[in-house]
Write an enzyme that holds these catalytic residues in place. Structure first.
Site, PDB file in Angstrom:
ATOM      1  N   ASP A   1      22.116  35.265 -46.752  1.00 30.10           N
ATOM      2  CA  ASP A   1      21.068  35.433 -47.602  1.00 30.10           C
ATOM      3  C   ASP A   1      21.811  36.538 -48.559  1.00 30.10           C
ATOM      4  OD1 ASP A   1      19.535  34.543 -49.314  1.00 30.10           O
ATOM      5  OD2 ASP A   1      17.124  36.004 -47.916  1.00 30.10           O
TER       6      ASP A   1
ATOM      7  N   ASN B   1      15.199  24.440 -49.147  1.00 29.90           N
ATOM      8  CA  ASN B   1      15.707  24.840 -50.571  1.00 29.90           C
ATOM      9  C   ASN B   1      16.273  24.423 -51.430  1.00 29.90           C
ATOM     10  OD1 ASN B   1      18.151  27.077 -48.782  1.00 29.90           O
ATOM     11  ND2 ASN B   1      16.674  27.577 -49.718  1.00 29.90           N
TER      12      ASN B   1
HETATM   13  C1  IPE Z   1      17.430  31.409 -45.765  1.00 30.08           C
HETATM   14  O1  IPE Z   1      17.400  32.263 -46.890  1.00 30.08           O
HETATM   15  C2  IPE Z   1      17.829  29.901 -45.649  1.00 30.08           C
HETATM   16  C3  IPE Z   1      19.568  29.984 -45.916  1.00 30.08           C
HETATM   17  C4  IPE Z   1      20.194  31.100 -45.813  1.00 30.08           C
HETATM   18  C5  IPE Z   1      20.784  28.477 -46.127  1.00 30.08           C
HETATM   19  P1  IPE Z   1      16.219  31.237 -48.114  1.00 30.08           P
HETATM   20  O2  IPE Z   1      17.000  32.430 -49.179  1.00 30.08           O
HETATM   21  O3  IPE Z   1      15.864  30.161 -48.430  1.00 30.08           O
HETATM   22  O4  IPE Z   1      14.726  32.230 -47.913  1.00 30.08           O
HETATM   23  P2  IPE Z   1      13.271  33.136 -48.508  1.00 30.08           P
HETATM   24  O5  IPE Z   1      13.423  31.897 -49.345  1.00 30.08           O
HETATM   25  O6  IPE Z   1      14.326  34.320 -49.123  1.00 30.08           O
HETATM   26  O7  IPE Z   1      12.417  33.127 -47.049  1.00 30.08           O
HETATM   27  C1  IPE Z   2      21.669  32.252 -49.386  1.00 27.95           C
HETATM   28  O1  IPE Z   2      21.343  32.978 -50.675  1.00 27.95           O
HETATM   29  C2  IPE Z   2      22.221  30.452 -49.331  1.00 27.95           C
HETATM   30  C3  IPE Z   2      21.294  29.806 -49.752  1.00 27.95           C
HETATM   31  C4  IPE Z   2      20.205  29.983 -49.379  1.00 27.95           C
HETATM   32  C5  IPE Z   2      21.913  28.491 -49.328  1.00 27.95           C
HETATM   33  P1  IPE Z   2      20.184  32.670 -51.928  1.00 27.95           P
HETATM   34  O2  IPE Z   2      21.133  31.978 -52.811  1.00 27.95           O
HETATM   35  O3  IPE Z   2      19.177  32.593 -51.009  1.00 27.95           O
HETATM   36  O4  IPE Z   2      20.650  34.336 -52.710  1.00 27.95           O
HETATM   37  P2  IPE Z   2      19.519  34.832 -52.504  1.00 27.95           P
HETATM   38  O5  IPE Z   2      18.228  35.497 -51.916  1.00 27.95           O
HETATM   39  O6  IPE Z   2      18.598  34.755 -53.908  1.00 27.95           O
HETATM   40  O7  IPE Z   2      20.025  36.631 -53.311  1.00 27.95           O
HETATM   41 MG    MG Z   3      17.988  34.004 -50.797  1.00 29.63          MG
END
Ligand code: IPE
Ligand code: IPE
Ligand code: MG
Length: 236
Positions: free
Chosen positions: A16, A64
């Site tokens: 993340d 997502n």
């Molecule tokens: C979890 O991260 C999913 C992945 C890393 C693929 P998210 O960024 O989607 O989770 P939330 O929205 O912070 O809970």
């Molecule tokens: C994790 O990084 C990757 C995916 C969920 C695909 P994020 O895109 O959630 O990054 P933040 O949480 O917005 O920083």
């Molecule tokens: Mg995230």
């Protein structure tokens, strides 16, 4: 018991913070995802050094899809590139690629590449790179229940935990010993709800694009210092 406590066979990671990393430098979110995808090789190297045989990476959740089409397209094309570039390395290291999640709902160009790499690496025995793609922990449990309901070979209605586990996406993989989440969020975000029951948790403030070999090793070392009790009492 000692073995069960200390050996870190399976590490699962919620990768993340790609978006925050990009935004902090005034870059488009896609650049964060690109940089994040590049980190996977480092973590695979570190896993090999630590003797971690199974690595599960949360790459795309069932939630997502709520993101903008532009961001989703960027993630899917990076996934395609990753699959194109990774095959020689997986073969060289003897790692087999696996997935958990509803991969049948991924774009067809990704599916084709995915099935090609899975098939090409299926006999590799040194380790497993398991990608969680269009994965949700609740979806996995619901999919398992539906498999049970349609399984004509089942004779009785009683189900045990072990029995149930056999209907999950990757029944042959051990449960994760350690779950790492980057970027400081203290939640599971629908990751491996069944399998993480007794996993040790490690959360770091580092954003995924900044997470490297040393960070992985530090997390595994911290696991080595934990006392896993599995609901029992600490042995003196
Ligand atoms: C979890 O991260 C999913 C992945 C890393 C693929 P998210 O960024 O989607 O989770 P939330 O929205 O912070 O809970
Ligand atoms: C994790 O990084 C990757 C995916 C969920 C695909 P994020 O895109 O959630 O990054 P933040 O949480 O917005 O920083
Ligand atoms: Mg995230």
């Amino acid at each position: 018991m000692a073995d069960k406590e200390k050996i870190c066979r399976h590490v699962a990671i919620i990768m993340d913070g790609n978006g925050r990393w990009a935004e902090a430098q005034g870059l488009p979110r896609a650049d964060g995802h690109r940089r994040g995808a590049e980190r996977v090789s480092d973590v695979m190297k570190a896993a090999k050094k630590c003797g971690v045989k199974y690595l599960t990476l949360y790459a795309f959740s069932t939630e997502n899809w709520k993101r903008s089409p532009m961001e989703i397209n960027a993630i899917m094309s990076l996934l395609g590139e990753f699959l194109d570039n990774k095959l020689p390395d997986l073969q060289k290291e003897g790692i087999s690629l696996r997935t958990v999640g509803r991969t049948d709902e991924l774009p067809s160009f990704v599916r084709k590449k995915l099935y090609r790499v899975i098939d090409a690496t299926k006999n590799n025995k040194n380790g497993v790179l398991n990608l969680a793609l269009n994965y949700g922990g609740r979806a996995e449990i619901v999919d398992a229940v539906n498999k049970i309901l349609t399984d004509k070979s089942r004779k009785n209605n009683e189900i045990t935990e072990a029995d149930f586990g056999r209907y999950l996406y990757a029944p042959d993989l051990p449960d994760p010993d350690l779950m790492i989440r980057t970027s400081g969020e203290l939640r599971l975000s629908n990751f491996l709800l069944w399998e993480l029951s007794y996993s040790e948790l490690y959360v770091t403030e580092k954003l995924w694009p900044d997470f490297g070999e040393e960070d992985f090793i530090k997390a595994v070392e911290s696991f080595g210092g934990r006392k896993r009790r599995f609901g029992g009492r600490e042995e003196k």
